[in-house]
Write a protein that holds these residues in place. Sequence first.
Motif, PDB file in Angstrom:
ATOM      1  N   THR A 202    -131.175  13.472  11.004  1.00  0.00           N
ATOM      2  CA  THR A 202    -130.809  12.259  10.265  1.00  0.00           C
ATOM      3  C   THR A 202    -130.108  12.514   9.057  1.00  0.00           C
ATOM      4  OG1 THR A 202    -133.055  11.902   9.637  1.00  0.00           O
ATOM      5  CG2 THR A 202    -132.252  10.863  11.706  1.00  0.00           C
ATOM      6  N   ARG A 203    -130.096  13.692   8.681  1.00  0.00           N
ATOM      7  CA  ARG A 203    -129.185  14.294   7.393  1.00  0.00           C
ATOM      8  C   ARG A 203    -127.799  14.180   7.239  1.00  0.00           C
ATOM      9  NH1 ARG A 203    -132.571  15.701   3.566  1.00  0.00           N
ATOM     10  NH2 ARG A 203    -131.153  17.092   2.710  1.00  0.00           N
TER      11      ARG A 203
ATOM     12  N   LEU B 225    -144.513   6.612   6.655  1.00  0.00           N
ATOM     13  CA  LEU B 225    -143.163   6.738   6.244  1.00  0.00           C
ATOM     14  C   LEU B 225    -142.711   7.625   5.190  1.00  0.00           C
ATOM     15  CD1 LEU B 225    -142.108   2.865   6.678  1.00  0.00           C
ATOM     16  CD2 LEU B 225    -141.628   4.678   8.430  1.00  0.00           C
ATOM     17  N   ALA B 226    -143.567   7.744   4.250  1.00  0.00           N
ATOM     18  CA  ALA B 226    -143.330   8.850   3.331  1.00  0.00           C
ATOM     19  C   ALA B 226    -143.300  10.179   3.739  1.00  0.00           C
ATOM     20  CB  ALA B 226    -144.336   8.572   2.013  1.00  0.00           C
TER      21      ALA B 226
ATOM     22  N   SER C 243    -145.779   3.304  12.553  1.00  0.00           N
ATOM     23  CA  SER C 243    -146.002   3.177  11.110  1.00  0.00           C
ATOM     24  C   SER C 243    -147.241   2.177  11.107  1.00  0.00           C
ATOM     25  CB  SER C 243    -144.814   2.730  10.418  1.00  0.00           C
ATOM     26  OG  SER C 243    -144.491   1.402  10.816  1.00  0.00           O
TER      27      SER C 243
ATOM     28  N   THR D 120    -142.017  15.789  12.628  1.00  0.00           N
ATOM     29  CA  THR D 120    -142.454  14.537  12.513  1.00  0.00           C
ATOM     30  C   THR D 120    -142.975  14.054  13.934  1.00  0.00           C
ATOM     31  OG1 THR D 120    -140.130  13.552  13.391  1.00  0.00           O
ATOM     32  CG2 THR D 120    -140.516  13.907  11.009  1.00  0.00           C
TER      33      THR D 120
ATOM     34  N   VAL E  93    -142.740  11.060   6.937  1.00  0.00           N
ATOM     35  CA  VAL E  93    -141.469  11.327   7.651  1.00  0.00           C
ATOM     36  C   VAL E  93    -140.243  11.582   6.512  1.00  0.00           C
ATOM     37  CG1 VAL E  93    -139.664   9.834   8.934  1.00  0.00           C
ATOM     38  CG2 VAL E  93    -142.186   9.808   9.377  1.00  0.00           C
ATOM     39  N   ASN E  94    -140.187  10.943   5.703  1.00  0.00           N
ATOM     40  CA  ASN E  94    -139.003  11.264   4.498  1.00  0.00           C
ATOM     41  C   ASN E  94    -139.327  12.588   4.118  1.00  0.00           C
ATOM     42  OD1 ASN E  94    -137.848   8.859   4.925  1.00  0.00           O
ATOM     43  ND2 ASN E  94    -139.065   7.704   3.507  1.00  0.00           N
ATOM     44  N   ARG E  95    -140.667  12.868   3.674  1.00  0.00           N
ATOM     45  CA  ARG E  95    -140.778  14.202   3.112  1.00  0.00           C
ATOM     46  C   ARG E  95    -140.333  15.316   4.261  1.00  0.00           C
ATOM     47  NH1 ARG E  95    -144.932  17.610   4.163  1.00  0.00           N
ATOM     48  NH2 ARG E  95    -146.313  16.029   5.220  1.00  0.00           N
TER      49      ARG E  95
ATOM     50  N   ARG F  56    -138.082  15.175   6.517  1.00  0.00           N
ATOM     51  CA  ARG F  56    -136.753  15.040   6.590  1.00  0.00           C
ATOM     52  C   ARG F  56    -136.225  15.912   5.376  1.00  0.00           C
ATOM     53  NH1 ARG F  56    -135.296   8.794   8.111  1.00  0.00           N
ATOM     54  NH2 ARG F  56    -135.841   9.068  10.503  1.00  0.00           N
ATOM     55  N   GLU F  57    -136.507  15.641   4.278  1.00  0.00           N
ATOM     56  CA  GLU F  57    -136.131  16.240   3.127  1.00  0.00           C
ATOM     57  C   GLU F  57    -136.375  17.688   2.982  1.00  0.00           C
ATOM     58  OE1 GLU F  57    -137.828  14.540  -0.223  1.00  0.00           O
ATOM     59  OE2 GLU F  57    -136.718  12.236   0.215  1.00  0.00           O
TER      60      GLU F  57
ATOM     61  N   GLU G 275    -137.645  17.956  10.187  1.00  0.00           N
ATOM     62  CA  GLU G 275    -137.726  16.777  11.201  1.00  0.00           C
ATOM     63  C   GLU G 275    -138.468  16.971  12.368  1.00  0.00           C
ATOM     64  OE1 GLU G 275    -134.970  12.726  11.428  1.00  0.00           O
ATOM     65  OE2 GLU G 275    -134.193  14.476  10.648  1.00  0.00           O
TER      66      GLU G 275
END
Length: 874
Positions: free
Chosen positions: A114-115, A38-39, A244, A53, A41-43, A45-46, A50
């Motif tokens: 998703t942002r 999940l980290a 995950s 992923t 995925v978030n990285r 995204r930031e 995305e």
Amino acid sequence: MSVQFQQDFCARSVSEELISRELSLEEEMFNRGRTRFLANVNRLREQKNEGGTSYGKMLIKRGIEPLAGAVDAFMTKAKSGGAGRRHMAVNLLDGMDSDVVAFITLRTAIDRLTRGVLLQGVAVTIGREIEAEQRLTNLKENDKSRYQLTQRYIQGHSSRKYRSTVLRYAFGKSETVDFEPWPEVKCLHLGQKLIELAIESTGFFMVAPKYDGGFKGANEKYPYQLAPSASLNDWINQHLEKASIMYPDYMPTLIPPKPWVGASGGGYYFREMRPLNLVKTTDRNYLELMDKKIQSGEMPDVLTSINALQATPWAINRPVYEVAQHLWDHTDGGVADMPPRDGYRLPACPVCGADITDSASAHVSHACLDGLSDEELKKWKRAAAIIREKNISCMSHRLGIAKTLNLASKYKDEEAFYYPYQLDFRGRIYAVPAYLTPQGTHLSKALLCFAKGKPLGNMTAVKWLAIHGSNTFGNDKVSLDDRYSWVLQHQEKIKAVAEDPYNNTWWQEADDPWGFLAFCLEWSGYLLEGLEFISRLPVAMDGTCNGLQIFSLILRDETGGAAVNLLPGEKPQDIYGIVADKVKKALEAQAARDTAGADVYAKGSDIPLYNEVICARFLLTLPINRKMTKRQVMVLPYGGTFDSCREYTEEWLKEQVYGDTPVEMPAGHTLRAVARFLAALVWDAIGSTVIKAREAMTFLQDVAGILNKADLPARWTTPVGFYVQQFYREQNGRRVKTKIGDSLVYLTLNEAKQDKLAKPKQKSAISPNYVHSLDAAALMRTVCRCISRGIDNFAMIHDSYGTFAADSEQLSRLLRSTFVELFGGTSNMLELWSREVMAAVPDAVLQKTDALPVVPSFGGLNVEDVTNSLFFFA
């Protein structure tokens, strides 16, 4: 605690406290894997990536075909001349591949999925990406040489931003390209149209107001954003929930791993973790068949051997760990094969001598550099670039060391821990955890020792311990007696290393410095305690190019067998050195010729590629030795071809020419041409040394070719009953590739045939997979025979067999008799194999085959001689 879980341990007397700790550890593995996934995925995204992923890649692959179809339909309708205003997107997209347009649109939109990015911003970005593609197409058409140069420059770089910068810079430097930049309004309208088509064709997206929590007046409107549709949002959440938990952070267990009794469910105990499969595959049909074979008792040696490896208790070698951790924390690298923990430092400032690494990495300018001349600045930048490349190349090495030491720190106080194992589809046994394993790097293996230990007991065990130490230092090309003598001669230096490895650094000169340090500490214990010393160091004995050994055994190749130590001798044979000597003699013969008439030309060219005599004279100034030929010989039984031989030869030549002492190439000769000349000599020398292995590889590939004609995978049974299925599936989709270097294979509705064979791969992989299946069988059978003789601790790595020094003599005898038993029958194993794999080929296919492959004949090797060969495994 479940009744079943307690029953699993009632026979092994594992305390409830230890069981509880194990369950907590496995829960930690589960949670760490989920958190890491999940980290990541978030990285992504930031980073507005995305599309990188797991779900982003799936969406792009699924969406290209429908969106490309929608783009084609839009363009066709717009060009048909119907009534209405012609959309500006038609001119902007004209000439572009609709697959590329769809790929760019989807990737750009999904990167921001998703942002909550404003619709207008996404649309403009899509337009700019399309513009960049058109500009680069223009560059390719009008300045091909510059375009090709920059494409070579960006090859291999994964950063899209870097590739984009390089290609745009090339465009700006070109003097032959005229491309008018698009106004933002054009990019906006183009992007909006493509988003509209994506919404209609894929159902991935929707346009929704972006509420910011503030109050809007009656005449005010909220801005619009591009968002995932409700159905897509649900799908992403479900995907993340399932994905995950698929990749736990597997670590060693504190209790014996769950034994394998079927095709799944061994290794770990935590219920929430996805059960492991005995064979690492997702083919459910194959696993079901494997389970049936196990339950019917067809593979007892397979389960016995893998469970024996799992039941071997390990511990951290504390003295080695302390030295490794200290050197990692307190040195600047270059020690015992360790790069610097934080990377190599940049060259000091040539003006003031300051270390400017940190300021450069933080993008802070160093004033002194501004005062340098152009030539001095270029010189410093070249030196800095070399260091940066060096840091990039060793980054994975640094990460591996850090993770290995971190795991060692976690387990250093445990009395014992264990490794779950799995098989690959050929039957090879692999530890499930990564980094700190008995099958890992030199450092990883040296950090581990057997948990229980066994007294040396006699001088035979002492000798085997000494042989192991000599091998780790690199003194392994002499007789076993000479290896033992070498240790005795260096005994004082070995003791000094054990007493103070920080100041007595001789151990760092070894081929395997960490393995040799572990030996020095062990030998010192023997010197203090004598034959009562309890040794816990795994003593390994390795085969000599085991793939060639197996081919030489099954085809009774006396010439090849002699080169890989199948025959008794006073000293070990070195096949790499044998090939190198043949190459050197061939070079000497070429060098003695006259240069006239020695030119070699490419087909259809009147310009010579190279002169054989000039090449030979040049190469004889370089070290033509075993290191030059090792990789080419080593990969031969595993599918090595002339192309791979040329590639490895070229790499060796680059190391010589561009090394610490640069060597100038002969005038008029390129490095690649000289490497090709040398590779041809190496290839011929290998062929004259391992004749039967070449015949076996050709036969295997010819049989695989017939299976390809019948659209059948290769299936066979190894001597221990393991069922091998070689089935490489082809992703027969379309490849979309942008000018900026992005590439993706996606499946279409008509082409997504999951059971279609990747026929070139089926043919090229058959030789290595066949020989790997046999070395796996030999290892399994050897382990089973060891168990029957009371040996129960194993450090096994495919063609490297290890156990206690006290059991090494017996292991040495057992593995030899096992190889003789498996490969010494009267039947030709290749013939038996071909009958099994060809049994499924329809008669119609066989009738269309001009001639069936001829099974290679036996040579004159007596397999029984292996029993008396000291250097077969040593």
